[in-house]
Design an enzyme around this catalytic site. Sequence first.
Site, PDB file in Angstrom:
ATOM      1  N   SER A  72     -11.419  -1.382  -0.459  1.00 42.37           N
ATOM      2  CA  SER A  72     -10.034  -1.415   0.005  1.00 42.37           C
ATOM      3  C   SER A  72      -9.958  -1.472   1.525  1.00 42.37           C
ATOM      4  O   SER A  72      -8.926  -1.855   2.081  1.00 42.37           O
ATOM      5  CB  SER A  72      -9.275  -0.184  -0.505  1.00 42.37           C
ATOM      6  OG  SER A  72      -9.886   1.005  -0.064  1.00 42.37           O
TER       7      SER A  72
ATOM      8  N   ASP B 216       0.844  -1.187   0.000  1.00 41.92           N
ATOM      9  CA  ASP B 216       0.000   0.000   0.000  1.00 41.92           C
ATOM     10  C   ASP B 216       0.885   1.244   0.000  1.00 41.92           C
ATOM     11  O   ASP B 216       1.976   1.219  -0.562  1.00 41.92           O
ATOM     12  CB  ASP B 216      -0.936  -0.027   1.214  1.00 41.92           C
ATOM     13  CG  ASP B 216      -2.300   0.568   0.925  1.00 41.92           C
ATOM     14  OD1 ASP B 216      -2.368   1.797   0.761  1.00 41.92           O
ATOM     15  OD2 ASP B 216      -3.289  -0.180   0.859  1.00 41.92           O
TER      16      ASP B 216
ATOM     17  N   HIS C 132      -3.303   5.929   3.498  1.00 38.80           N
ATOM     18  CA  HIS C 132      -4.176   4.788   3.231  1.00 38.80           C
ATOM     19  C   HIS C 132      -3.653   3.499   3.856  1.00 38.80           C
ATOM     20  O   HIS C 132      -4.392   2.731   4.469  1.00 38.80           O
ATOM     21  CB  HIS C 132      -4.325   4.620   1.716  1.00 38.80           C
ATOM     22  CG  HIS C 132      -5.367   3.635   1.297  1.00 38.80           C
ATOM     23  ND1 HIS C 132      -5.077   2.342   0.914  1.00 38.80           N
ATOM     24  CD2 HIS C 132      -6.711   3.754   1.186  1.00 38.80           C
ATOM     25  CE1 HIS C 132      -6.191   1.708   0.585  1.00 38.80           C
ATOM     26  NE2 HIS C 132      -7.194   2.535   0.739  1.00 38.80           N
TER      27      HIS C 132
END
Length: 750
Positions: free
Chosen positions: A482, A185, A247
């Site tokens: 996600s 990520d 994120h």
Amino acid sequence: MSFISRFIVLIESRRLRRSIVAGISAFSVALSGFAPTLAHAAPSRAKRIHKIARDLGDEINQPVVAHSRWARDVGGIRFVQAIVVSDGSDPLMTDLRAYVQSLGGAVTALHSGIHALTVQIRASQVAALAARDDVLSVSPNRTTRRTSSTLESITGALTSNVRTYQNQSSYSGLDGTGIGIAVLDSGVTSSHYAFIPKSTGTTRVIRNVNVVGGVSPTTMQPGSTALATYEASIAADTVVMQDAYGHGTHVAAVAAGSARAYGSGMPDTSGIAPGANIIDVRVLDGNGNGTLSDALQGIQWAIYHAKDYNIRVLNLSLAADSEESWQTDPLCLAVRVAASAGITVVVAAGNFGQGTTGQETYGTIGSPGNDPTVITVGAVNFHNSSARGDDTVDLFSSRGPTRGSYTNNNGVQQYDNLLKPDLVAPGNMIVAAASATYANARHKTGVSWNWLAANYASALLAPLGLTQTDSTQTQMILSGTSIAAPAVAGTVALMLQANPGLTPPLIKAILQYAAQPMPGYNLLEQGAGLLNVDGAVALAKALRTDLSTAIAAGTIGAGSSMLAAGKSMPTPVSTINGASFGWSRIVFAGGSHVVSGTALFTQYQPMWNPQIAWADGIAQKTSVAYWSGSGIPANTYPQTFTQTAAPNQTLLTAGVVSADSLVGASSLVGRTGAFIPDTTLASWLASGSGTSLAQGVTVSSGLILSEGLILSEGLILSEGLILSEGLILSEGLILTEGLILSESLLAGEP
């Protein structure tokens, strides 16, 4: 079109020729002895005319560059950056690299794990490159992006089968301890208290590496100078801001965050496996951008170091907008290699289930979620309630079937049409850790937020109602598939802690079989149903713990007992937060089949071998060769992977229940086949319906979606994910549209 489009019975299955298999629209199972035997084939050039990916081919012929991320006009000459997948015998692809250079191109990365190169080359030379016998496919270097504890409670992580819970600082039972989850990520902030237990004061983020824009090593030989130089160049363990975008830290916390170290006044936002280790593999930059090449490098690094850090789970909350078949797509090839090495890969389905005018859109699964070996996860809105009865599948959550395609010998485009997603999990307005640093590092005061929180504070921070001044405890809200994916990744860690002998395909089947079917949604909307941690762990505990070693050693045969000594199949019912429900008993097999029955788990099914990928009439076997030599531990560091046609063998034994004929032909209007409501199918299976596989029974070609049927019924079906920036999923941002859809993935659904 009939749900059972073709029956093929073979007297001698080994005589089936690859040319026959190529003409089968989904797959065939032949009879041998008392159990069905699959007729296998590997990808062959005879099956395809075009090796060049469609979006790359279109770009070559465009008068103006459309994909500026991987195509560029310089001095009137168009250059492209591409991923070249080879099926040659040389893992270093020496001849192929030399050929690229002879064309005036450059090799910018070597992906030996999947026999691929990232190259920069003139667009006019792509056809010549693709014409080589040792080239399987040429794809553009597509862009990739990031697609309380209410979470513990609603998923069933707080039951007697999993762990008991007193308060946010006290629990006992399974928490994923010892299991490594690699998070590919935007980075993970290792200093956040979500990853630092009070008892040790040491972070559970045991490695941070950053492969974004890195140069791959010339060799992965353990102990080599080249490898040591590469490892030093990507080390990010001491970087101050390890997740500038924000994120990855949130994703890691959903999977494995803990609130036990938080101070008073902070909510309990523990993740599913709050004791698991996190391995941070950064493949996205500070703006949430990355490339396919970076993702491939990250996957290769995780596979190589799997034994070093006990990486048993790989979470990919990102995707690319590939239109390629799962057989040739580079990202799919990479995750299949990971699965063959025993790593369970969990990926987000994507956030494109709702079209621009608000309509439900099918066929929007991104890559690598379209690969049959991964666990593809859609998103559920839990409506801020611990009760599961009011949960709904998010409209933004991408629907199946997969729409990767290839061109057959007759020049006709064929779609994979595999059943996806595999299941759904909470993914709407999830609160978890937010990466941040102190605004004043010397005095440790003030908070400097990650990019997402800084730019969307009103949506991601304000609704929490918290005064956040300590950067080690900061939290924010995100939504999207996600965020649903790491909930499943954390569950896999719990299952492996309970039973380390589980293999990736068996883990996926357990998750599906124990899932809760949600009323009103079909197989293409919710897969087998809603994540049920309680049921998945209960079933995992009932099975032998030596399965993976027995499979690798070849000491377990089709039909052998899989139950642990003294164990029996658990009752297929779970009770979560006082409400009981039956399990779905639904398992996807061979890409487009639905199977069921206790024999799936009481008797060994050879499809649980992680080296076998089975879908679309094809069974592939991926074999691994490890580095060896003085000072190198045996069977530790993968050197090469070889993909071949799997040998003819039984993949499903007698006693497994087929539901193919039970559900009928696929019709959206009739709500049959792939569109059958899960609750309807689950009730039939619970009552004993379905066909038990035995001698004389041939499994059909699966849930085939007829293109003509789709058009006549008015089904909205994506013909490929044509997106301006390669974006497949995000947690609230589509760069070309601003705030996404009517549901708003930033604020979440009401």
